[in-house]
Motif scaffolding. Structure first.
Motif, PDB file in Angstrom:
ATOM      1  N   LEU A 174     -21.519  48.927 -24.146  1.00  0.00           N
ATOM      2  CA  LEU A 174     -21.364  48.735 -22.636  1.00  0.00           C
ATOM      3  C   LEU A 174     -20.429  47.735 -22.175  1.00  0.00           C
ATOM      4  CD1 LEU A 174     -24.977  49.420 -21.493  1.00  0.00           C
ATOM      5  CD2 LEU A 174     -23.204  51.091 -21.488  1.00  0.00           C
ATOM      6  N   PHE A 175     -19.881  46.984 -23.247  1.00  0.00           N
ATOM      7  CA  PHE A 175     -18.575  46.037 -22.971  1.00  0.00           C
ATOM      8  C   PHE A 175     -17.643  46.931 -22.258  1.00  0.00           C
ATOM      9  CE2 PHE A 175     -14.792  44.576 -24.568  1.00  0.00           C
ATOM     10  CZ  PHE A 175     -14.471  43.452 -24.049  1.00  0.00           C
ATOM     11  N   ASN A 176     -17.468  48.440 -23.193  1.00  0.00           N
ATOM     12  CA  ASN A 176     -16.215  49.187 -22.465  1.00  0.00           C
ATOM     13  C   ASN A 176     -16.319  49.993 -21.164  1.00  0.00           C
ATOM     14  OD1 ASN A 176     -15.047  48.696 -25.383  1.00  0.00           O
ATOM     15  ND2 ASN A 176     -17.259  49.346 -25.838  1.00  0.00           N
ATOM     16  N   THR A 177     -17.451  49.560 -20.395  1.00  0.00           N
ATOM     17  CA  THR A 177     -17.600  50.231 -19.131  1.00  0.00           C
ATOM     18  C   THR A 177     -18.156  49.383 -18.267  1.00  0.00           C
ATOM     19  OG1 THR A 177     -18.304  52.446 -18.125  1.00  0.00           O
ATOM     20  CG2 THR A 177     -19.644  51.379 -19.796  1.00  0.00           C
ATOM     21  N   SER A 178     -18.590  50.070 -17.089  1.00  0.00           N
ATOM     22  CA  SER A 178     -19.448  49.110 -16.087  1.00  0.00           C
ATOM     23  C   SER A 178     -20.666  49.808 -16.048  1.00  0.00           C
ATOM     24  CB  SER A 178     -18.647  49.361 -14.715  1.00  0.00           C
ATOM     25  OG  SER A 178     -17.373  48.581 -14.740  1.00  0.00           O
ATOM     26  N   THR A 179     -21.686  48.997 -15.764  1.00  0.00           N
ATOM     27  CA  THR A 179     -23.123  49.498 -15.692  1.00  0.00           C
ATOM     28  C   THR A 179     -23.922  48.711 -14.539  1.00  0.00           C
ATOM     29  OG1 THR A 179     -22.994  49.356 -18.278  1.00  0.00           O
ATOM     30  CG2 THR A 179     -25.199  49.676 -17.214  1.00  0.00           C
ATOM     31  N   VAL A 180     -24.584  49.710 -13.961  1.00  0.00           N
ATOM     32  CA  VAL A 180     -25.466  49.291 -12.754  1.00  0.00           C
ATOM     33  C   VAL A 180     -26.735  50.061 -12.966  1.00  0.00           C
ATOM     34  CG1 VAL A 180     -25.934  49.260 -10.464  1.00  0.00           C
ATOM     35  CG2 VAL A 180     -23.408  48.815 -11.088  1.00  0.00           C
ATOM     36  N   ALA A 181     -27.827  49.096 -13.194  1.00  0.00           N
ATOM     37  CA  ALA A 181     -29.098  49.728 -13.515  1.00  0.00           C
ATOM     38  C   ALA A 181     -29.972  49.614 -12.246  1.00  0.00           C
ATOM     39  CB  ALA A 181     -29.927  48.903 -14.618  1.00  0.00           C
ATOM     40  N   TYR A 182     -30.969  50.578 -12.166  1.00  0.00           N
ATOM     41  CA  TYR A 182     -31.894  50.524 -11.200  1.00  0.00           C
ATOM     42  C   TYR A 182     -33.445  50.785 -11.641  1.00  0.00           C
ATOM     43  CZ  TYR A 182     -34.940  51.829  -7.308  1.00  0.00           C
ATOM     44  OH  TYR A 182     -35.861  51.833  -6.216  1.00  0.00           O
ATOM     45  N   ASN A 183     -34.384  50.069 -11.081  1.00  0.00           N
ATOM     46  CA  ASN A 183     -35.677  50.438 -11.108  1.00  0.00           C
ATOM     47  C   ASN A 183     -36.433  49.977 -10.013  1.00  0.00           C
ATOM     48  OD1 ASN A 183     -35.322  47.714 -13.098  1.00  0.00           O
ATOM     49  ND2 ASN A 183     -37.057  47.614 -11.908  1.00  0.00           N
ATOM     50  N   VAL A 210     -30.400  46.592  -9.793  1.00  0.00           N
ATOM     51  CA  VAL A 210     -30.710  46.850  -8.423  1.00  0.00           C
ATOM     52  C   VAL A 210     -32.235  47.062  -8.565  1.00  0.00           C
ATOM     53  CG1 VAL A 210     -30.464  48.096  -6.301  1.00  0.00           C
ATOM     54  CG2 VAL A 210     -28.469  47.457  -7.819  1.00  0.00           C
ATOM     55  N   VAL A 211     -33.029  46.336  -8.027  1.00  0.00           N
ATOM     56  CA  VAL A 211     -34.431  46.620  -7.922  1.00  0.00           C
ATOM     57  C   VAL A 211     -34.933  46.837  -6.462  1.00  0.00           C
ATOM     58  CG1 VAL A 211     -36.864  45.517  -8.525  1.00  0.00           C
ATOM     59  CG2 VAL A 211     -34.738  44.876  -9.995  1.00  0.00           C
ATOM     60  N   GLY A 212     -35.699  48.195  -6.415  1.00  0.00           N
ATOM     61  CA  GLY A 212     -36.309  48.603  -5.244  1.00  0.00           C
ATOM     62  C   GLY A 212     -37.683  47.794  -4.937  1.00  0.00           C
ATOM     63  N   ASP A 222     -32.936  51.244   0.536  1.00  0.00           N
ATOM     64  CA  ASP A 222     -32.011  50.122   0.571  1.00  0.00           C
ATOM     65  C   ASP A 222     -31.007  50.034  -0.612  1.00  0.00           C
ATOM     66  OD1 ASP A 222     -32.786  49.547   3.029  1.00  0.00           O
ATOM     67  OD2 ASP A 222     -33.980  48.017   2.740  1.00  0.00           O
ATOM     68  N   SER A 223     -31.764  50.310  -1.612  1.00  0.00           N
ATOM     69  CA  SER A 223     -30.974  50.265  -2.944  1.00  0.00           C
ATOM     70  C   SER A 223     -30.099  51.249  -3.179  1.00  0.00           C
ATOM     71  CB  SER A 223     -32.397  50.207  -4.113  1.00  0.00           C
ATOM     72  OG  SER A 223     -33.245  49.457  -3.976  1.00  0.00           O
ATOM     73  N   LYS A 224     -30.487  52.303  -2.736  1.00  0.00           N
ATOM     74  CA  LYS A 224     -29.416  53.549  -2.885  1.00  0.00           C
ATOM     75  C   LYS A 224     -27.971  53.146  -2.021  1.00  0.00           C
ATOM     76  CE  LYS A 224     -30.634  57.834  -2.265  1.00  0.00           C
ATOM     77  NZ  LYS A 224     -31.110  59.156  -1.602  1.00  0.00           N
ATOM     78  N   ILE A 225     -28.310  52.377  -1.070  1.00  0.00           N
ATOM     79  CA  ILE A 225     -27.156  52.019  -0.544  1.00  0.00           C
ATOM     80  C   ILE A 225     -26.305  50.804  -1.178  1.00  0.00           C
ATOM     81  CG2 ILE A 225     -26.216  50.776   1.618  1.00  0.00           C
ATOM     82  CD1 ILE A 225     -28.549  52.036   3.043  1.00  0.00           C
ATOM     83  N   GLU A 226     -26.973  50.079  -1.798  1.00  0.00           N
ATOM     84  CA  GLU A 226     -26.426  49.066  -2.633  1.00  0.00           C
ATOM     85  C   GLU A 226     -25.742  49.637  -3.894  1.00  0.00           C
ATOM     86  OE1 GLU A 226     -25.549  45.147  -3.844  1.00  0.00           O
ATOM     87  OE2 GLU A 226     -25.753  46.043  -2.047  1.00  0.00           O
ATOM     88  N   ILE A 227     -26.413  50.661  -4.616  1.00  0.00           N
ATOM     89  CA  ILE A 227     -26.105  51.244  -5.683  1.00  0.00           C
ATOM     90  C   ILE A 227     -24.628  52.107  -5.413  1.00  0.00           C
ATOM     91  CG2 ILE A 227     -26.244  53.141  -7.456  1.00  0.00           C
ATOM     92  CD1 ILE A 227     -29.373  52.288  -7.104  1.00  0.00           C
ATOM     93  N   ALA A 228     -24.661  52.628  -4.136  1.00  0.00           N
ATOM     94  CA  ALA A 228     -23.604  53.403  -3.840  1.00  0.00           C
ATOM     95  C   ALA A 228     -22.203  52.286  -3.696  1.00  0.00           C
ATOM     96  CB  ALA A 228     -23.928  54.127  -2.610  1.00  0.00           C
ATOM     97  N   ARG A 229     -22.524  51.448  -3.084  1.00  0.00           N
ATOM     98  CA  ARG A 229     -21.519  50.524  -2.707  1.00  0.00           C
ATOM     99  C   ARG A 229     -20.787  50.053  -4.010  1.00  0.00           C
ATOM    100  NH1 ARG A 229     -20.656  45.446  -3.209  1.00  0.00           N
ATOM    101  NH2 ARG A 229     -22.762  45.121  -3.930  1.00  0.00           N
ATOM    102  N   MET A 230     -21.557  49.772  -4.955  1.00  0.00           N
ATOM    103  CA  MET A 230     -21.056  49.082  -6.387  1.00  0.00           C
ATOM    104  C   MET A 230     -20.472  50.331  -6.861  1.00  0.00           C
ATOM    105  SD  MET A 230     -24.453  46.895  -8.017  1.00  0.00           S
ATOM    106  CE  MET A 230     -25.139  45.742  -7.051  1.00  0.00           C
TER     107      MET A 230
END
Length: 520
Positions: A174-183, A210-212, A222-230
């Motif tokens: 994952l060094f080679n990409t960008s990662t955004v995790a949610y739960n 991002v934690v709901g 609200d988490s969906k909005i934050e994930i979409a922004r990133m």
């Protein structure tokens, strides 16, 4: 909308869903962002139900100016085995119809789909602009709370094969990409991100999560909005196909490429393998390896920043090797091979002769990731004691392929197999050298011989002696069918490269892996 393609594996028609933004125009001067969405587990997700849902439901996320590919994934397998192949076949189908920006492809999913995103994201990190898993699982042992030793523990070869799909083992990629995790904050499946966060930290990576708040197994608004922004910000920039630095971890040649680095041969399969490469100047590249015996550095047209008028020095594990310079179109390809402890340039990807290579490395389940053909016996068995077991196993393999991978296995009598079949497909031979004409032709060229015990039968995968570019498999379909209904995290290979089965007692007598030259 719903679409489909014909799979190379079994010639079945596989569906996928597609959301095309209102802004789409085939005449637009740019290429389009593509988001791949992995669905959650549902035992009732037939093709009809999937198509019905995709016809009326745009999905959890519909980013602006983005094509969203909803993968069926051949039912419910967390994008493993044939489900993994579905990802690439469906994506290729979309690319044939729409101009997709290769540097703005994102992988996303929730629940079982989150597990898919962890797996596909970590194993193929170099292909994605971003990886965005939600919940799911990221490995087998801890998620299932399995015993690793003592009574009830899975056999050693099965534990070793967890290295095939456990995303935690590939976290460094994952060094080679960008990662955004949610739960969700109170979702038990937060365990997946907990495990990945720990695995990433071990290699110096910090996972953003991002934690709901006070949320169970769903997305918080609200988490969906934050994930979409990133993700929108990441996609706007896109990925770099030729970064100056690549870090790659694998355990098998099944996963052998990351960005401009390809591992061509290993010291030993199922041990941690690492290759870090960095362009350190106009004429210098530094490479550090672990458990690698051959590799290739390759950049396409316009991709190589090295000085085209000078030969670069590639420093491999401290050894200096002079390589040819880039071509006039700024492409560059260089092969390297290790003999003993010495690295040298090589003219070709691999040595001549029989050895494990990408797409021909096992284990048994690997034969079912490409075109395969079940070959039924028509002759008199030399081991009558196992003939009934073989017939039952073949029928079960056909039925389970339909149930778990939503396709129809191609079946042919041994008397009807052609040279074209051998050239195009992996052959799954049922029976013994007496009952199966094709098996009789190759039996003395296989490393595992037929057992003398009347109730024992060999199972194996091996390069077909009649066409070493394809596999031959003896007496086995995919190996996890008995676990499929319990949990997707248990859908892992249950047999290695070979095994001897006692059909009377229903147990494995012995089993193991072939070495890197396909020997015992």
């Amino acid at each position: 909308m719903v679409r489909g393609y014909i799979s190379k594996i079994d010639r079945s028609v596989q569906p996928y869903g597609l959301v095309v933004p209102p802004s789409y125009s085939p005449n637009a001067p740019h290429r389009w962002r593509l988001d791949l969405w992995f669905h959650g587990r549902s035992e009732t997700l037939s093709e009809v139900n999937f198509l019905s849902d995709r016809s009326r439901n745009p999905g959890e996320f519909t980013p602006r100016d983005t094509i969203v590919l909803h993968l069926y994934g051949r039912f419910c397998n967390a994008s493993k085995f044939a489900g993994e192949v579905d990802l690439f076949e469906a994506t290729d189908a979309v690319k044939r119809q729409y101009p997709i920006d290769e540097n703005r492809i994102l992988v996303r999913g929730f629940s079982m789909g989150g597990a898919s995103a962890w797996h596909i994201g970590a194993h193929y990190a170099g292909l994605w602009a971003a990886v965005a898993p939600g919940a799911g699982f990221s490995e087998t042992a801890q998620y299932q709370k399995l015993r690793l030793t003592g009574e009830g523990a899975p056999p050693a070869w099965e534990q070793k094969l967890w290295h095939l799909y456990d995303a935690t083992d590939y976290a460094g990629n994952l060094f080679n990409t960008s990662t955004v995790a949610y739960n969700g904050e109170i979702d038990p499946q937060k365990q997946a991100a907990d495990m990945m966060e720990r695995a990433m930290a071990e290699v110096g990576l910090r996972l953003i999560r991002v934690v709901g708040p006070q949320t169970a197994h769903r997305y918080h608004p609200d988490s969906k909005i934050e994930i979409a922004r990133m993700l929108d910000a990441i996609a706007e920039r896109g990925s770099d196909p030729y970064p100056r630095k690549v870090k790659f971890t694998t355990w098998t040649l099944a996963y052998n490429r990351m960005k401009w680095v390809t591992i061509d041969a290993l010291g030993r399969h199922w041990e941690r393998t690492r290759l870090d490469a960095e362009i350190t100047g106009e004429t210098s590249v530094n490479v550090d390896t672990q458990n690698v015996t051959a590799f290739t550095l390759e950049m396409g047209s316009g991709g190589c920043p090295l000085d085209p008028a000078r030969k670069p020095v590639v420093i491999i594990d401290g050894q200096k090797v002079t390589a040819p310079g880039p071509m006039s179109d700024r492409s560059w390809t260089a092969h390297f091979r290790k003999s003993g402890s010495q690295w040298t340039m090589a003219d070709t990807v691999t040595d001549a002769g029989l050895h494990k290579r990408h797409g021909l490395q096992g284990p048994i389940d690997d034969a079912f990731l490409d075109s395969f053909l079940f070959v039924s016996p028509t002759g008199a068995p030399q081991a009558p004691g196992v003939a009934k077991w073989v017939a039952a196993q073949e029928k079960k393999a056909v039925d389970e392929w339909r149930r778990q991978f939503r396709g129809d296995a191609q079946v042919r009598d041994d008397t009807a197999v052609t040279d074209a079949d051998m050239a195009s497909s992996n052959l799954v031979l049922w029976g013994d050298p007496g009952s199966n004409r094709v098996l009789a032709r190759i039996a003395d060229r296989l490393p595992v011989k037929w057992p003398s015990a009347p109730t024992q039968v060999p199972i194996l995968i091996y390069p077909n002696p009649l066409n070493p570019k394809r596999y031959v498999v003896l007496n086995s379909g995919f190996t996890f069918e008995d676990y499929a209904a319990r949990s997707n995290s248990l859908q892992t290979p249950k047999l290695p490269d070979w095994a001897i089965i006692d059909t009377a007692e229903g147990k494995i007598v012995r089993a193991g892996f072939f070495n890197e030259n396909w020997g015992l």
